[in-house]
Design a protein around this motif. Structure first.
Motif, PDB file in Angstrom:
ATOM      1  N   ARG A  57       0.840  -1.198   0.000  1.00  0.00           N
ATOM      2  CA  ARG A  57       0.000   0.000   0.000  1.00  0.00           C
ATOM      3  C   ARG A  57       0.874   1.247   0.000  1.00  0.00           C
ATOM      4  NH1 ARG A  57      -4.941   1.904   0.843  1.00  0.00           N
ATOM      5  NH2 ARG A  57      -5.100   3.943   1.772  1.00  0.00           N
ATOM      6  N   ASN A  58       1.921   1.266   0.819  1.00  0.00           N
ATOM      7  CA  ASN A  58       2.807   2.421   0.903  1.00  0.00           C
ATOM      8  C   ASN A  58       3.747   2.517  -0.288  1.00  0.00           C
ATOM      9  OD1 ASN A  58       1.723   3.124   3.356  1.00  0.00           O
ATOM     10  ND2 ASN A  58       3.333   2.162   4.549  1.00  0.00           N
ATOM     11  N   SER A  59       4.269   1.410  -0.760  1.00  0.00           N
ATOM     12  CA  SER A  59       5.312   1.447  -1.769  1.00  0.00           C
ATOM     13  C   SER A  59       4.826   1.962  -3.125  1.00  0.00           C
ATOM     14  CB  SER A  59       5.953   0.067  -1.923  1.00  0.00           C
ATOM     15  OG  SER A  59       4.998  -0.863  -2.373  1.00  0.00           O
ATOM     16  N   ARG A  60       3.540   1.925  -3.378  1.00  0.00           N
ATOM     17  CA  ARG A  60       3.018   2.410  -4.655  1.00  0.00           C
ATOM     18  C   ARG A  60       2.582   3.862  -4.583  1.00  0.00           C
ATOM     19  NH1 ARG A  60      -0.444  -2.819  -5.104  1.00  0.00           N
ATOM     20  NH2 ARG A  60      -1.715  -1.534  -3.777  1.00  0.00           N
ATOM     21  N   GLN A  61       2.830   4.509  -3.480  1.00  0.00           N
ATOM     22  CA  GLN A  61       2.314   5.852  -3.293  1.00  0.00           C
ATOM     23  C   GLN A  61       3.422   6.846  -3.008  1.00  0.00           C
ATOM     24  OE1 GLN A  61      -1.096   6.208  -0.930  1.00  0.00           O
ATOM     25  NE2 GLN A  61      -2.188   4.692  -2.105  1.00  0.00           N
ATOM     26  N   ALA A  62       3.147   8.087  -3.343  1.00  0.00           N
ATOM     27  CA  ALA A  62       4.105   9.162  -3.107  1.00  0.00           C
ATOM     28  C   ALA A  62       3.910   9.737  -1.711  1.00  0.00           C
ATOM     29  CB  ALA A  62       3.904  10.261  -4.147  1.00  0.00           C
ATOM     30  N   VAL A  63       4.915  10.457  -1.266  1.00  0.00           N
ATOM     31  CA  VAL A  63       4.809  11.241  -0.042  1.00  0.00           C
ATOM     32  C   VAL A  63       5.159  12.674  -0.406  1.00  0.00           C
ATOM     33  CG1 VAL A  63       7.185  10.745   0.685  1.00  0.00           C
ATOM     34  CG2 VAL A  63       5.514  11.479   2.368  1.00  0.00           C
ATOM     35  N   GLY A  64       4.399  13.607   0.136  1.00  0.00           N
ATOM     36  CA  GLY A  64       4.651  15.026  -0.087  1.00  0.00           C
ATOM     37  C   GLY A  64       4.712  15.738   1.243  1.00  0.00           C
ATOM     38  N   THR A  65       5.691  16.625   1.404  1.00  0.00           N
ATOM     39  CA  THR A  65       5.837  17.353   2.654  1.00  0.00           C
ATOM     40  C   THR A  65       5.870  18.854   2.412  1.00  0.00           C
ATOM     41  OG1 THR A  65       8.245  17.367   2.606  1.00  0.00           O
ATOM     42  CG2 THR A  65       7.199  15.480   3.654  1.00  0.00           C
ATOM     43  N   ILE A  66       5.418  19.571   3.416  1.00  0.00           N
ATOM     44  CA  ILE A  66       5.542  21.028   3.429  1.00  0.00           C
ATOM     45  C   ILE A  66       6.054  21.406   4.810  1.00  0.00           C
ATOM     46  CG2 ILE A  66       4.337  23.249   3.370  1.00  0.00           C
ATOM     47  CD1 ILE A  66       2.408  22.088   1.362  1.00  0.00           C
ATOM     48  N   GLU A  67       7.077  22.251   4.837  1.00  0.00           N
ATOM     49  CA  GLU A  67       7.642  22.752   6.085  1.00  0.00           C
ATOM     50  C   GLU A  67       7.380  24.247   6.145  1.00  0.00           C
ATOM     51  OE1 GLU A  67      11.970  22.829   8.338  1.00  0.00           O
ATOM     52  OE2 GLU A  67      11.680  21.604   6.560  1.00  0.00           O
ATOM     53  N   THR A  68       6.922  24.722   7.313  1.00  0.00           N
ATOM     54  CA  THR A  68       6.581  26.136   7.444  1.00  0.00           C
ATOM     55  C   THR A  68       7.234  26.749   8.670  1.00  0.00           C
ATOM     56  OG1 THR A  68       4.613  25.814   8.819  1.00  0.00           O
ATOM     57  CG2 THR A  68       4.308  25.721   6.424  1.00  0.00           C
ATOM     58  N   ASP A  69       7.364  28.044   8.630  1.00  0.00           N
ATOM     59  CA  ASP A  69       7.819  28.830   9.768  1.00  0.00           C
ATOM     60  C   ASP A  69       6.564  29.449  10.371  1.00  0.00           C
ATOM     61  OD1 ASP A  69       9.142  30.390  11.610  1.00  0.00           O
ATOM     62  OD2 ASP A  69       9.802  31.874  10.152  1.00  0.00           O
ATOM     63  N   VAL A 112      12.498   4.340   8.496  1.00  0.00           N
ATOM     64  CA  VAL A 112      13.134   5.257   9.440  1.00  0.00           C
ATOM     65  C   VAL A 112      12.437   6.616   9.554  1.00  0.00           C
ATOM     66  CG1 VAL A 112      15.393   4.194   9.220  1.00  0.00           C
ATOM     67  CG2 VAL A 112      14.805   6.111   7.747  1.00  0.00           C
ATOM     68  N   LEU A 113      11.592   6.948   8.616  1.00  0.00           N
ATOM     69  CA  LEU A 113      10.887   8.231   8.675  1.00  0.00           C
ATOM     70  C   LEU A 113       9.404   8.018   8.970  1.00  0.00           C
ATOM     71  CD1 LEU A 113      12.452  10.081   5.609  1.00  0.00           C
ATOM     72  CD2 LEU A 113      12.994  10.382   8.019  1.00  0.00           C
ATOM     73  N   PRO A 114       8.771   8.962   9.644  1.00  0.00           N
ATOM     74  CA  PRO A 114       7.350   8.819   9.992  1.00  0.00           C
ATOM     75  C   PRO A 114       6.419   9.191   8.834  1.00  0.00           C
ATOM     76  CG  PRO A 114       8.195  10.861  10.884  1.00  0.00           C
ATOM     77  CD  PRO A 114       9.364  10.162  10.221  1.00  0.00           C
ATOM     78  N   ILE A 115       6.508   8.429   7.738  1.00  0.00           N
ATOM     79  CA  ILE A 115       5.696   8.757   6.563  1.00  0.00           C
ATOM     80  C   ILE A 115       4.762   7.630   6.175  1.00  0.00           C
ATOM     81  CG2 ILE A 115       7.369  10.393   5.618  1.00  0.00           C
ATOM     82  CD1 ILE A 115       8.227   8.124   3.670  1.00  0.00           C
ATOM     83  N   HIS A 116       4.607   6.638   7.038  1.00  0.00           N
ATOM     84  CA  HIS A 116       3.777   5.487   6.705  1.00  0.00           C
ATOM     85  C   HIS A 116       2.359   5.672   7.267  1.00  0.00           C
ATOM     86  CE1 HIS A 116       6.083   4.840  10.380  1.00  0.00           C
ATOM     87  NE2 HIS A 116       4.984   4.331  10.865  1.00  0.00           N
ATOM     88  N   TYR A 117       1.452   4.918   6.724  1.00  0.00           N
ATOM     89  CA  TYR A 117       0.100   4.910   7.250  1.00  0.00           C
ATOM     90  C   TYR A 117       0.119   4.247   8.629  1.00  0.00           C
ATOM     91  CZ  TYR A 117      -1.532   6.036   2.563  1.00  0.00           C
ATOM     92  OH  TYR A 117      -1.748   6.639   1.356  1.00  0.00           O
ATOM     93  N   ILE A 120       4.368  18.898   7.723  1.00  0.00           N
ATOM     94  CA  ILE A 120       3.268  17.973   7.499  1.00  0.00           C
ATOM     95  C   ILE A 120       3.630  17.090   6.314  1.00  0.00           C
ATOM     96  CG2 ILE A 120       1.391  19.313   8.499  1.00  0.00           C
ATOM     97  CD1 ILE A 120       0.772  20.377   5.729  1.00  0.00           C
ATOM     98  N   ALA A 121       3.101  15.872   6.344  1.00  0.00           N
ATOM     99  CA  ALA A 121       3.344  14.932   5.247  1.00  0.00           C
ATOM    100  C   ALA A 121       2.033  14.267   4.869  1.00  0.00           C
ATOM    101  CB  ALA A 121       4.364  13.873   5.653  1.00  0.00           C
ATOM    102  N   VAL A 122       1.827  14.112   3.571  1.00  0.00           N
ATOM    103  CA  VAL A 122       0.644  13.423   3.050  1.00  0.00           C
ATOM    104  C   VAL A 122       1.085  12.288   2.152  1.00  0.00           C
ATOM    105  CG1 VAL A 122      -0.868  15.455   3.176  1.00  0.00           C
ATOM    106  CG2 VAL A 122       0.396  14.987   1.069  1.00  0.00           C
ATOM    107  N   ARG A 123       0.206  11.281   2.001  1.00  0.00           N
ATOM    108  CA  ARG A 123       0.464  10.156   1.110  1.00  0.00           C
ATOM    109  C   ARG A 123      -0.707  10.008   0.160  1.00  0.00           C
ATOM    110  NH1 ARG A 123       4.382   6.283   2.778  1.00  0.00           N
ATOM    111  NH2 ARG A 123       4.240   5.697   0.592  1.00  0.00           N
ATOM    112  N   GLY A 124      -0.431   9.485  -1.005  1.00  0.00           N
ATOM    113  CA  GLY A 124      -1.438   9.214  -2.018  1.00  0.00           C
ATOM    114  C   GLY A 124      -0.750   8.907  -3.331  1.00  0.00           C
ATOM    115  N   VAL A 125      -1.532   8.734  -4.382  1.00  0.00           N
ATOM    116  CA  VAL A 125      -0.922   8.508  -5.692  1.00  0.00           C
ATOM    117  C   VAL A 125      -0.177   9.776  -6.103  1.00  0.00           C
ATOM    118  CG1 VAL A 125      -2.607   6.764  -6.403  1.00  0.00           C
ATOM    119  CG2 VAL A 125      -3.012   9.152  -6.946  1.00  0.00           C
ATOM    120  N   VAL A 126       0.813   9.624  -6.951  1.00  0.00           N
ATOM    121  CA  VAL A 126       1.713  10.726  -7.293  1.00  0.00           C
ATOM    122  C   VAL A 126       0.951  11.972  -7.763  1.00  0.00           C
ATOM    123  CG1 VAL A 126       3.615  11.460  -8.777  1.00  0.00           C
ATOM    124  CG2 VAL A 126       3.601   9.154  -7.834  1.00  0.00           C
ATOM    125  N   SER A 127       0.018  11.822  -8.679  1.00  0.00           N
ATOM    126  CA  SER A 127      -0.696  12.988  -9.207  1.00  0.00           C
ATOM    127  C   SER A 127      -1.495  13.701  -8.122  1.00  0.00           C
ATOM    128  CB  SER A 127      -1.610  12.585 -10.363  1.00  0.00           C
ATOM    129  OG  SER A 127      -2.562  11.635  -9.929  1.00  0.00           O
TER     130      SER A 127
END
Length: 108
Positions: free
Chosen positions: A5-17, A94-99, A50-57
Motif C-alpha cells: 500500500r505504501n510502496s506504490r504511493q508518493a509522499v509530499g511534505t511542506i515545512e513552514t515557519d 526510518v521516517l514517519p511517513i507510513h500509514y 506535514i506529510a501526506v500520502r497518495g498517488v503521485v498525481s
C-alpha cells in the motif's frame, strides 16, 4: 498494514515557519487532492512539517495547493516542500511517513 500500500504511493511534505501557514497548508492539501495526512510535527528550528500520502498525481496537486495556501497567510511562511514518488522501504522504515492505525480511518 500492507507494505505494498505504501510502496506504490508518493509522499509530499511542506515545512513552514509558524503555525498559521502549516494549518492553512494542511487544510488546502486535504481538500485539493485525494491524499491522507500521515504526519504532523515540529522540524528543526521550531518549524512545522506535514506529510501526506497518495498517488503521485494527487500528492503533486495537494502540495501545490498547500504551498499556495501557506504562502497566503499573513504570519509565517512556507520554508520548503518536497515530493517523493514511491519512496523505498528503507526510507519508510526510518521516517514517519507510513500509514498508521490513527490514519486508517482516513485512507484514500
Amino acid at each position: 498494514m500492507a507494505k505494498d500500500r505504501n510502496s506504490r504511493q508518493a509522499v509530499g511534505t511542506i515545512e513552514t515557519d509558524g503555525f498559521p501557514p502549516v494549518l492553512a497548508a494542511a487544510d488546502a492539501m486535504l481538500k485539493a487532492g485525494n491524499v491522507t495526512l500521515v504526519y504532523y510535527g515540529l522540524a528543526e528550528r521550531a518549524e512545522f512539517i506535514i506529510a501526506v500520502r497518495g498517488v503521485v498525481s494527487a500528492v503533486e496537486q495537494a502540495v501545490a495547493a498547500g504551498v499556495i495556501a501557506g504562502e497566503a497567510t499573513k504570519r509565517g511562511a512556507v520554508v520548503s516542500h518536497y515530493i517523493i514518488p514511491n519512496p523505498p522501504e528503507n526510507v519508510e522504515s526510518v521516517l514517519p511517513i507510513h500509514y498508521t492505525a490513527a490514519s486508517r480511518e482516513f485512507w484514500v
